[in-house]
Design an enzyme around this catalytic site. Sequence first.
Site, mmCIF file in Angstrom:
data_model
loop_
_atom_site.group_PDB
_atom_site.id
_atom_site.type_symbol
_atom_site.label_atom_id
_atom_site.label_comp_id
_atom_site.label_asym_id
_atom_site.label_seq_id
_atom_site.Cartn_x
_atom_site.Cartn_y
_atom_site.Cartn_z
ATOM 1 C CG HIS A 114 -1.786 -1.206 1.299
ATOM 2 N ND1 HIS A 114 -1.344 -2.428 1.744
ATOM 3 C CD2 HIS A 114 -3.090 -1.374 0.957
ATOM 4 C CE1 HIS A 114 -2.341 -3.303 1.664
ATOM 5 N NE2 HIS A 114 -3.411 -2.694 1.193
ATOM 6 C CG HIS A 149 -6.083 1.640 -0.327
ATOM 7 N ND1 HIS A 149 -6.205 1.895 1.017
ATOM 8 C CD2 HIS A 149 -5.976 0.282 -0.453
ATOM 9 C CE1 HIS A 149 -6.176 0.742 1.686
ATOM 10 N NE2 HIS A 149 -6.044 -0.242 0.816
ATOM 11 C CD GLU A 204 -19.232 -7.303 25.426
ATOM 12 O OE1 GLU A 204 -19.295 -6.592 24.389
ATOM 13 O OE2 GLU A 204 -20.164 -7.386 26.250
ATOM 14 C CG HIS A 249 -27.023 -14.852 27.791
ATOM 15 N ND1 HIS A 249 -27.854 -14.337 26.820
ATOM 16 C CD2 HIS A 249 -26.716 -13.816 28.620
ATOM 17 C CE1 HIS A 249 -28.058 -13.039 27.062
ATOM 18 N NE2 HIS A 249 -27.368 -12.705 28.142
#
Length: 671
Positions: A35, A265, A414, A476
């Site tokens: 890149h 890019h 999380e 869960h």
Amino acid sequence: MDIDALRSAHPDHWSKATAIRALTLDAVAAANSGHSGMPMGMADVATVLFEKHMKFDASQPTWFDRDRFILSAGHGSMLIYSLLHLTGYEQFPIEELKNFRQWGARTAGHPENFLAQGIETTTGPLGQGIANSVGFAMAEEMLRAQFGKKLVDHYTYVIAGDGCLMEGVSEEAISLAGRHQLSKLIVFWDNNNITIDGKVELSSSTDQVARFKANNWHVQEIDGHDPEAIDAAITAAKKAGKPSMIACKTHIALGHAAQDTSKGHGALTDAGQLEAAKAAYGWNHGAFEIPADVKSAWEEIGRRGSEERFAWEGRLGALSERKQEEFQRRVAGDAPKKLASVVRALKKQASETLPKVATRKASEMALEVINPVMPETVGGSADLTGSNNTKTGDLGIFDTDNRKGRFVHWGIREHGMASAMNGMALHGGVKPYSGTFFCFTDYARPAMRLSALMQIAPVYVMTHDSIGLGEDGPTHQPVEHLAMCRATPNTLVFRPADVVETAEAWEIALSQKGNPSVLSLTRQGLPTVRTEHKSKNMVAQGAYVLAEAEGKRQAILMATGSEVAIAMEAKKLLEAEGIGTRVVSMPCWELFEEQDEKIRKRVLPAGPVRVAVEAGVRQGWDKWLLGERGREAKAGFVGMSSFGASAPAEELYEKFGITAEAVAEKVKSLL
Ligand SMILES: Cc1ncc(C[n+]2csc(CCOP(=O)(O)OP(=O)(O)O)c2C)c(N)n1
Ligand SMILES: [Mg+2]
């Protein structure tokens, strides 16, 4: 963009920044991949940062009080490789750049922390670097509070692109940094309005400046090619008293035919266009050629921090021997000697008193004795503190007015939590452990994978590890998560059966330096199965004989965690019918795999039928069931093959057929 004007306004700066651009073009052309555009666009920011602000000494890349530089936009790896080469890092001679992206080179496609010094973290998965940086900055705050400014006082600088800021984890990171006012965190946003598919507005209309402000950041907007503006912005950011974002308006692939386009890019390899860009820069040197005056100017930058480092070493050396040793121990990440003794005492007590507690509670019991002797631990939870049992009495809460606090309320983040834990572990001096429900490993997974890849050792305390959590139901209840964690290279997955095994697992997890640990812990109470005290850490063997067959050994039951007690019950049923049955507890497969074949065979001899019981999917178990050659035993599995359900835990075990009776039946059907 008027290149000539840029060049004539700041000729010295221009030649240094252009060295980065030229090396990037040359390395990408040589590799025929990579890149180009991002390093070319951010070369000015990086040059000013390294020349005027970054505290570092290229001859001592691991100096603990260095500023940390994090290239969150990891695809632009040639930016950091150029900087490390130019400033004189020993591990980055020009040959490394010529070998960009080749086998055995330190200049991997994306920066990898374990390949070379000077690369603070592994980036490439967008958003991770900026989220890591929150952990870096938190660790710095904590250690500064603990050891004082004389030893710890440094900044964390980040370059993040449009992609990093679009990734969800960046929101978790930014909001955490704002809440905690991490004033030594400075983020440069490469505001080039280009991603792979085209202009940013194809997929985003976010006002990033407003967004950062809304998250309680200090924000500036500058021309990312103006060295004076860059310098002034960094100076202001350092004084802001808040985390600071500098929006740098830049041109991707500056000066190349692909400038300001998504083509810029990627890999710009067209030879004619490459030469034209260099000509536009006024750079008439061969490939990988840096004129001596430019190289020596860069090397001087690489030496700029050496005096400060000397002074720092002097301050460290002036401390008492005991304090120096403790600081060095913390930096090295070595567990203290006391860890083993407090764990042993807890084990002895548990084997005597036989508590019936959930392993999440057992984990808290272990942490209660460990945290006081390990001042480096930093605990936390993603808003499940009372469920994960990660907070012990003496930790204190990390906050703006309590930087000595060792417990972090991560909020419901999380992914950001796991990524920040990686940053803490990479920073060093602290040992992060934090929890959520095991099922939400999925939300933390990208960072957990990177913990393993990066060879660092955070500890994931994952509670509510099966249908045994009961009424919260299948959303869960993890069933595939053990298999997923075990499938991840370099990760230690522990599923302890009782207080003793949990304490042993903690001792191992906190003694690691290069492996993350996952502790899979129950919500429901479990009996103590290790009823006889052994000072030896049995979990360290990975699997061991918990109970030997009484009669002739006809069956081996293998189990982990909550199912070990079920296997023990099944053994009773089988022995009552004269079927000699051994029970093997297997709290950590990875450690068992590391044992000598002799030990593995002693624990799992060929011959008897084998039945494994675990409240998860079978995937992975066949290696132990069928034997390592695939035909050593007749085998069966008792576990889950579907999602769970919402009901009381005991009923779920009955309905899904994970019972002592089912295990005994399975054995008998195989005999
Ligand atoms: C999580 C993740 N998703 C996708 C990619 C693939 N990818 C690499 S760079 C990139 C575009 C990034 O855009 P930006 O950050 O603006 O970089 P620039 O084009 O400006 O260099 C994408 C989608 C990745 N590396 N990580
Ligand atoms: Mg971009």
